[in-house]
Design an enzyme around this catalytic site. Structure first.
Site, PDB file in Angstrom:
ATOM      1  N   CYS A  80       0.820  -1.222   0.000  1.00 42.43           N
ATOM      2  CA  CYS A  80       0.000   0.000   0.000  1.00 42.43           C
ATOM      3  C   CYS A  80       0.849   1.266   0.000  1.00 42.43           C
ATOM      4  O   CYS A  80       1.640   1.498   0.918  1.00 42.43           O
ATOM      5  CB  CYS A  80      -0.903  -0.022   1.242  1.00 42.43           C
ATOM      6  SG  CYS A  80      -1.763   1.541   1.514  1.00 42.43           S
ATOM      7  N   TYR A 223      -5.539   5.005  -8.977  1.00 36.33           N
ATOM      8  CA  TYR A 223      -6.750   4.279  -8.550  1.00 36.33           C
ATOM      9  C   TYR A 223      -7.940   4.685  -9.424  1.00 36.33           C
ATOM     10  O   TYR A 223      -8.796   3.865  -9.738  1.00 36.33           O
ATOM     11  CB  TYR A 223      -7.076   4.567  -7.078  1.00 36.33           C
ATOM     12  CG  TYR A 223      -6.075   3.959  -6.123  1.00 36.33           C
ATOM     13  CD1 TYR A 223      -6.278   2.691  -5.592  1.00 36.33           C
ATOM     14  CD2 TYR A 223      -4.920   4.647  -5.760  1.00 36.33           C
ATOM     15  CE1 TYR A 223      -5.365   2.122  -4.726  1.00 36.33           C
ATOM     16  CE2 TYR A 223      -3.995   4.093  -4.891  1.00 36.33           C
ATOM     17  CZ  TYR A 223      -4.221   2.831  -4.374  1.00 36.33           C
ATOM     18  OH  TYR A 223      -3.304   2.277  -3.525  1.00 36.33           O
TER      19      TYR A 223
HETATM   20  N1  LIG Z   1      -6.874   7.964   2.455  1.00 38.75           N
HETATM   21  C1  LIG Z   1      -6.294   6.786   3.031  1.00 38.75           C
HETATM   22  C2  LIG Z   1      -6.330   5.658   2.009  1.00 38.75           C
HETATM   23  C3  LIG Z   1      -5.878   4.323   2.583  1.00 38.75           C
HETATM   24  C4  LIG Z   1      -6.258   3.169   1.624  1.00 38.75           C
HETATM   25  O1  LIG Z   1      -7.104   3.321   0.718  1.00 38.75           O
HETATM   26  N2  LIG Z   1      -5.624   2.009   1.824  1.00 38.75           N
HETATM   27  C5  LIG Z   1      -5.967   0.842   1.017  1.00 38.75           C
HETATM   28  C6  LIG Z   1      -4.703   0.090   0.623  1.00 38.75           C
HETATM   29  S1  LIG Z   1      -3.753   0.887  -0.639  1.00 38.75           S
HETATM   30  C7  LIG Z   1      -6.756  -0.151   1.829  1.00 38.75           C
HETATM   31  O2  LIG Z   1      -6.361  -0.482   2.930  1.00 38.75           O
HETATM   32  N3  LIG Z   1      -7.866  -0.662   1.276  1.00 38.75           N
HETATM   33  C8  LIG Z   1      -8.680  -1.659   1.915  1.00 38.75           C
HETATM   34  C9  LIG Z   1     -10.124  -1.583   1.474  1.00 38.75           C
HETATM   35  O3  LIG Z   1     -10.465  -0.737   0.644  1.00 38.75           O
HETATM   36  O4  LIG Z   1     -10.918  -2.384   1.962  1.00 38.75           O
HETATM   37  C10 LIG Z   1      -4.888   7.126   3.457  1.00 38.75           C
HETATM   38  O5  LIG Z   1      -4.235   7.902   2.758  1.00 38.75           O
HETATM   39  O6  LIG Z   1      -4.452   6.659   4.499  1.00 38.75           O
END
Ligand SMILES: N[C@@H](CCC(=O)N[C@@H](CS)C(=O)NCC(=O)O)C(=O)O
Length: 323
Positions: A80, A223
């Site tokens: 990530c 994304y």
């Molecule tokens: N705005 C958040 C975004 C975090 C995010 O989208 N993380 C993703 C991984 S790249 C995630 O954990 N996704 C899990 C999901 O959507 O269920 C940040 O910058 O911390």
């Protein structure tokens, strides 16, 4: 002189059926949670929802979250980019002794018997996946369980990074852009490198402005390309992405860092997306030729190689099975 390859920058006849097939393949590959994919507007564009836990660590005497050594833990995935920003800061600021961290497995898995949701999970042992560790703090099987400990009624996404308070057994913050600001300033009494300031007062306005277009077109842009459900928003996101990469190339051909002559937060935020570009964005988000951004990265790698070497090697290890 940096040199990105000329067009085709994105597939002008983006085949939606192929996209569905590839996207399905990608879903199989990473076991993508539905919650992310559901963040789609009526036009088929990906629209990211805001992070939920937004507390701040502060030395204010009334703060429930004071900057204490050993009190906080950072949960990450090496896959990530948002989590990797925070990890880079732990290294850059010399906070890895004061703030512990651990990584989940790099590929989503079912988190409960009772539903189909797939998300980040912890391995059962240290040896199961390189770099990933069981959750020794809370004994959680998944990141989802941590959110449920922090808030019984939680209904949002179960994302990383998670900044966890060991004392109050809750999530302090799950928004990387805020976590890195806390790491930059709030722990300076215990940081090994307190004098490194990646958000200096005289560059704040420029950093904010740079972050805005890099976030929209590159960090979140990849994304938007990958998660779009229709041709038009995919094309628009791709156009914006490559325009922004051209802008970066132009800036970095004249100056060493994206905001001038000093390493700043904006470089870290750009780097962690670009380092994944070939593996994640070009291959699975359909944003054009792979190897496109290596010239850009070559300029940025020397800055980070000593600082995030462990994370970088681990990133390559987890990236290998998907190539
Ligand atoms: N705005 C958040 C975004 C975090 C995010 O989208 N993380 C993703 C991984 S790249 C995630 O954990 N996704 C899990 C999901 O959507 O269920 C940040 O910058 O911390």
């Amino acid at each position: 002189m940096l040199c990105l390859r000329s067009p085709p920058r994105f597939k002008s006849t983006f085949p939606f059926s192929d996209f569905c097939y590839n996207y399905y393949h990608y879903k199989l590959l990473v076991g993508m949670a539905r919650s992310s994919m559901d963040e789609i507007s009526d036009t088929g564009a990906f629209v990211r929802s805001a992070s939920t836990f937004r507390n701040g660590i502060s030395s204010d005497p009334n703060s429930p979250f004071p900057p204490e050594s050993g009190r906080y833990h950072l949960y990450v995935s090496y896959a990530c980019p948002w989590a990797s920003r925070c990890l880079a800061y732990l290294n850059i600021k010399g906070l890895n002794k004061a703030i512990s961290f651990s990584a989940v497995k790099p590929i989503f898995e079912r988190t409960k018997e009772s539903d189909e949701y797939k998300g980040w999970v912890f391995p059962d042992s240290e040896t199961e996946v390189p770099g990933a560790e069981p959750d020794r703090l809370n004994g959680a099987k998944s990141i989802r369980e941590l959110y449920e400990i922090a808030s019984a009624n939680y209904t949002g996404k179960y994302t990383v990074p998670v900044l966890w308070d060991k004392k109050l057994k809750t999530i302090v913050n799950n928004e990387s852009s805020e976590i890195i600001r806390m790491f930059n300033t709030e722990f300076n009494n215990i940081a090994e490198n307190p004098s490194i300031d990646l958000y200096p007062a005289d560059l704040k306005a420029l950093i904010d402005e740079t972050n805005e277009w890099i976030y929209d077109s590159i960090n979140n842009g990849v994304y938007k390309c990958g998660f779009a459900k229709k041709q038009e928003p995919h094309n628009e996101a791709s156009r914006q992405l490559f325009e922004a990469l051209d802008k970066c190339e132009n800036l970095l051909s004249k100056q060493r860092y994206i905001c001038g002559h000093t390493l700043t937060e904006a470089d870290v935020r750009l780097f962690v997306t670009l380092i994944r570009f070939d593996e994640a964005s070009a291959n699975t988000f359909f944003v054009g030729d792979s190897s496109l951004v290596w010239p850009l990265l070559i300029n940025l790698v020397p800055i980070f190689v000593f600082l995030v070497i462990v994370s970088f090697v681990r990133l390559l290890i987890v990236a290998l099975p998907s190539s």
